[in-house]
Every structure is written in C-alpha cells, then in structure tokens.
Design a protein around this motif. Structure first.
Motif, PDB file in Angstrom:
ATOM      1  N   MET A  84       0.837  -1.198   0.000  1.00 53.63           N
ATOM      2  CA  MET A  84       0.000   0.000   0.000  1.00 53.63           C
ATOM      3  C   MET A  84       0.874   1.252   0.000  1.00 53.63           C
ATOM      4  O   MET A  84       0.387   2.350  -0.163  1.00 53.63           O
ATOM      5  N   HIS A  85       2.193   1.072   0.151  1.00 54.24           N
ATOM      6  CA  HIS A  85       3.130   2.191   0.257  1.00 54.24           C
ATOM      7  C   HIS A  85       3.660   2.617  -1.115  1.00 54.24           C
ATOM      8  O   HIS A  85       4.249   1.820  -1.823  1.00 54.24           O
ATOM      9  N   TYR A 102       7.258  -4.157  -8.340  1.00 57.29           N
ATOM     10  CA  TYR A 102       6.645  -3.426  -7.226  1.00 57.29           C
ATOM     11  C   TYR A 102       5.285  -2.964  -7.702  1.00 57.29           C
ATOM     12  O   TYR A 102       5.175  -2.273  -8.718  1.00 57.29           O
ATOM     13  N   LEU A 103       4.259  -3.360  -6.968  1.00 56.90           N
ATOM     14  CA  LEU A 103       2.890  -3.062  -7.356  1.00 56.90           C
ATOM     15  C   LEU A 103       2.117  -2.572  -6.139  1.00 56.90           C
ATOM     16  O   LEU A 103       2.293  -3.110  -5.042  1.00 56.90           O
ATOM     17  N   GLU A 111      -3.304  -5.733 -13.779  1.00 54.73           N
ATOM     18  CA  GLU A 111      -1.962  -5.175 -13.633  1.00 54.73           C
ATOM     19  C   GLU A 111      -1.025  -6.186 -12.963  1.00 54.73           C
ATOM     20  O   GLU A 111       0.129  -6.339 -13.351  1.00 54.73           O
ATOM     21  N   LEU A 112      -1.529  -6.896 -11.962  1.00 58.69           N
ATOM     22  CA  LEU A 112      -0.727  -7.931 -11.300  1.00 58.69           C
ATOM     23  C   LEU A 112      -0.408  -9.064 -12.276  1.00 58.69           C
ATOM     24  O   LEU A 112       0.718  -9.556 -12.314  1.00 58.69           O
ATOM     25  N   ALA A 129       1.948   3.862 -11.341  1.00 57.07           N
ATOM     26  CA  ALA A 129       1.741   4.931 -10.361  1.00 57.07           C
ATOM     27  C   ALA A 129       2.989   5.277  -9.575  1.00 57.07           C
ATOM     28  O   ALA A 129       3.072   6.353  -8.988  1.00 57.07           O
ATOM     29  N   VAL A 130       3.992   4.376  -9.548  1.00 53.37           N
ATOM     30  CA  VAL A 130       5.219   4.644  -8.800  1.00 53.37           C
ATOM     31  C   VAL A 130       6.461   4.708  -9.682  1.00 53.37           C
ATOM     32  O   VAL A 130       7.543   5.045  -9.201  1.00 53.37           O
ATOM     33  N   ALA A 131       6.331   4.400 -10.946  1.00 54.50           N
ATOM     34  CA  ALA A 131       7.489   4.340 -11.833  1.00 54.50           C
ATOM     35  C   ALA A 131       8.268   5.654 -11.867  1.00 54.50           C
ATOM     36  O   ALA A 131       9.491   5.660 -11.880  1.00 54.50           O
TER      37      ALA A 131
END
Length: 134
Positions: A84-85, A102-103, A111-112, A129-131
């Motif tokens: 969730m981080h 990392y998902l 997506e998974l 969202a984190v790339a």
C-alpha cells in the motif's frame, strides 16, 4: 502447471481473493500461501515457486527482509512486492532486496497478471503509479 506462485500476505481474506483470481488464469497457479516473512522463506525453499507475491508490511519478519533471504538462496525466484506504500523509501528498499517488481495494492488484478508475466520473462515491472518515483 504454468507459472507457480506463492502468496505471502498477513491478511487471509486478501490471499484468498488473489488466489481465486490467479487460479482463474490459464497459465498460473497458486502453490502456497504464507502469513509472514518467515513462512515466505520456508515455503519458497520447499515449493520452489517461479514468483512470490510479497506484502512488504507483515508482522515479525517483514517482506523486504524475507525477499532478501529468498533471493540470497535462490536467484531464480522472482519476487513482486505488493504494498500500500508508494513512498520512494519502500520501493527502493524492496528493489535493493531483490524484488523484480513493485505493485500497489490498489491496482487492478490485470496489472498484477501483467507484472507476473513480465518478471517471469526476466524483466522488471514497476506499477505505473510509482514508476516516476524511482
């Protein structure tokens, strides 16, 4: 049997939901489930999954340390951190520990599934969202 997957998360209902979705895929199957980092290490060693879906925030031994230990003993196992981080610190730690993906937990299952196939093919996968954070 296709892609063998080990699920490690301290929330049973979350594991059960993911297991149902993963087992519905033609080329994937869940071979085991763990509730903490210590179980993840033991099950990975015994079951030899292709991919470990690893929650990074678990009681006892966390997912980052468990990832480090799994990769140290079996470099062929691919770990996808599921968290969730979205904080850079967590992402960097997971990748340094050896995670190949990392998902975020709020991602869609599709997506998974993409991430699993990506890491099995030898690539690294980062949640869009984190790339940009890395």
């Amino acid at each position: 049997m296709g892609i063998k997957i080990l699920l490690c998360d301290d929330h049973k209902i979350f594991r059960e939901g993911l297991k149902t979705l993963i087992n519905a895929e033609r080329d994937m199957s869940v071979v085991g489930e763990g509730a903490d980092g210590s179980e993840a290490i033991e099950l990975s060693s015994h079951l030899k999954p292709h991919v470990v879906i690893m929650d990074i925030s678990m009681p006892g031994l966390n997912g980052i340390e468990a990832t480090r230990k799994i990769i140290a003993t079996d470099r062929d196992t691919r770990v996808i951190a599921l968290s969730m981080h979205s904080d850079r610190r967590f992402i960097s730690e997971a990748l340094r520990a050896g995670a190949r993906g990392y998902l975020l937990k709020d991602s869609a299952f599709e997506e998974l599934a993409i991430a699993i196939r990506c890491v099995v093919s030898g690539k690294t996968y980062l949640d869009p969202a984190v790339a940009s954070t890395v």
